[in-house]
Design a protein around this motif. Structure first.
Motif, PDB file in Angstrom:
ATOM      1  N   HIS A   1       0.840  -1.202   0.000  1.00  0.00           N
ATOM      2  CA  HIS A   1       0.000   0.000   0.000  1.00  0.00           C
ATOM      3  C   HIS A   1       0.880   1.260   0.000  1.00  0.00           C
ATOM      4  O   HIS A   1       0.716   2.151  -0.832  1.00  0.00           O
ATOM      5  CB  HIS A   1      -0.902  -0.045   1.245  1.00  0.00           C
TER       6      HIS A   1
ATOM      7  N   HIS B   1       1.741   4.332  -3.041  1.00  0.00           N
ATOM      8  CA  HIS B   1       1.781   5.799  -2.894  1.00  0.00           C
ATOM      9  C   HIS B   1       3.132   6.331  -3.391  1.00  0.00           C
ATOM     10  O   HIS B   1       3.202   7.294  -4.145  1.00  0.00           O
ATOM     11  CB  HIS B   1       1.711   6.200  -1.415  1.00  0.00           C
TER      12      HIS B   1
ATOM     13  N   ASP C   1      -5.731   8.747   3.821  1.00  0.00           N
ATOM     14  CA  ASP C   1      -5.774   8.896   2.367  1.00  0.00           C
ATOM     15  C   ASP C   1      -7.071   9.559   1.911  1.00  0.00           C
ATOM     16  O   ASP C   1      -7.066  10.441   1.057  1.00  0.00           O
ATOM     17  CB  ASP C   1      -5.638   7.521   1.695  1.00  0.00           C
TER      18      ASP C   1
END
Ligand code: ZN
Length: 372
Positions: A67, A71, A164
């Protein structure tokens, strides 16, 4: 400074684990091996719970890493520099060089994280379905990871900064208002409202007898609240510092000493009498270096008479000097990277002034107190 260790480097990005990670890794493995898997699959042999628990827990942290990596890689493809990723108690933090420069960039960098968790959830869902009735432990691990990655995606999409979802909200508000400070404020307030709802819900769960569930919910709420407040302050500080130049912050009445004086003289005439802590050192009127109280402390008392200031100073070429036009963020970055407390402001080889960390902090406090 917290302790973290580098574990490996991937795509040129350093992957680090925070010391708290060891504890949570142990706790998750224990909870899976002793509670989750035994409650779902009561007929397995004892040692299998630990093996399956350990593998599931390793895959969970790999999912969190994937994850964060998503980003980071998207940020890098948009021209941002990514130095490292540190895995913490709750997920991870990617150290991306700058705040994203445009709403569109921020929107996409934030959104790909939860999307990657959704994709991972879907992949494990596929493995779970495929392995059902063929290999129960693998199916069990896949089922758990599918659920937990789905939860991770949902949790991260909560529209409260700095999660996020909060960053996505900020990007939209930023595009809409054209003002990053206002946009951050909106997203931060949204985060605080959600945090209070979670804390409230957690407390009501505790009152209804679900102590651990309630405590957990309230803790997550508290975590989101403090992150939202900190994230807003951080953005406010960066935006405020963007507008100030070294020439406006610098102290022009700094003390200058000659490199040929002894450390003993420096202590007696300046440090003890006038309580000065840092000095510019010159040789024949030209800047030669800088000397701080820390450097003085390294000289044993019996050597102070024979040691010259020029022997213990940080020489000019190692100094992190800034130009008068450098902005507050650049000065702060220099201070942090050199672990120093002041930088000289230099123009045309001449020292125009000295900026101390305290000058920057005063400036920030004054501006935020006045709300400008
Ligand atoms: Zn994320």
């Amino acid at each position: 400074m917290r302790t973290s260790w580098r574990i490996f480097t991937i795509f040129g990005i350093e992957i680090r684990i925070d010391s708290s990670w060891i504890l949570i890794f142990g706790l998750v493995t224990w909870a899976l091996a002793r509670h989750y898997f035994p409650s779902q699959y009561p007929h397995w042999p004892q040692e299998q719970y630990w093996l399956v628990g350990l593998i599931a827990s390793l895959l969970l942290f790999s999912s969190v890493l994937a994850h964060e990596l998503t980003h980071s890689l998207v940020a890098r493809s948009r021209g941002e520099e990514v130095r490292s990723i540190t895995l913490f108690l709750f997920g991870g933090v990617a150290e991306i060089s700058e705040e994203p420069g445009t709403p569109a960039k921020e929107f996409i960098i934030a959104l790909v994280g939860p999307l990657s968790s959704l994709v991972i959830a879907a992949l494990f869902f596929g493995v779970w379905q495929g392995m059902q009735g063929i290999n129960e432990p693998i199916a069990a691990i896949a089922r758990y990871l599918s659920i937990i990655n789905g939860i991770l995606a949902l949790f991260n999409m909560i529209p409260g900064f700095p999660l996020d979802g909060g960053r996505v909200l900020r990007a939209i508000a930023w595009k809409w208002t054209g003002d990053i400070k206002r946009a951050t404020r909106i997203a931060s307030v949204a985060g605080q409202v959600i945090a209070f709802l979670l804390i409230f819900f957690g407390i009501s769960q505790i009152l209804r007898g679900f102590f651990f569930d309630g405590l957990w919910t309230a803790l997550i709420g508290w975590f989101i609240h403090s992150a939202a407040v900190r994230g807003y302050r951080h953005t406010l500080m960066k935006e405020t510092l963007k507008d100030v130049r070294a020439k406006d912050l610098m102290d022009t009445a700094f003390k200058t000493i000659d490199g040929s004086i002894s450390v003993q003289e420096l202590i007696e005439d300046h440090i003890l009498q006038k309580k000065e802590r840092s000095f510019l050192v010159t040789e024949a009127g030209e800047l030669a270096g800088i000397v701080c109280l820390e450097d003085v402390k390294t000289v044993p008392p019996d050597k102070r008479q024979d040691t010259k200031v020029r022997d213990i100073m940080t020489p000019k070429d190692q100094l992190a000097a800034v130009s008068p036009e450098a902005d507050g963020n650049q000065i702060l970055a220099k201070l942090a990277s050199g672990k120093i407390h002041q930088v000289p402001v230099i123009e045309g080889g001449k020292i125009k002034g000295l900026v101390c960390r305290a000058d920057i902090l005063d400036f920030i406090h004054l501006r935020t107190d006045l709300g400008v």
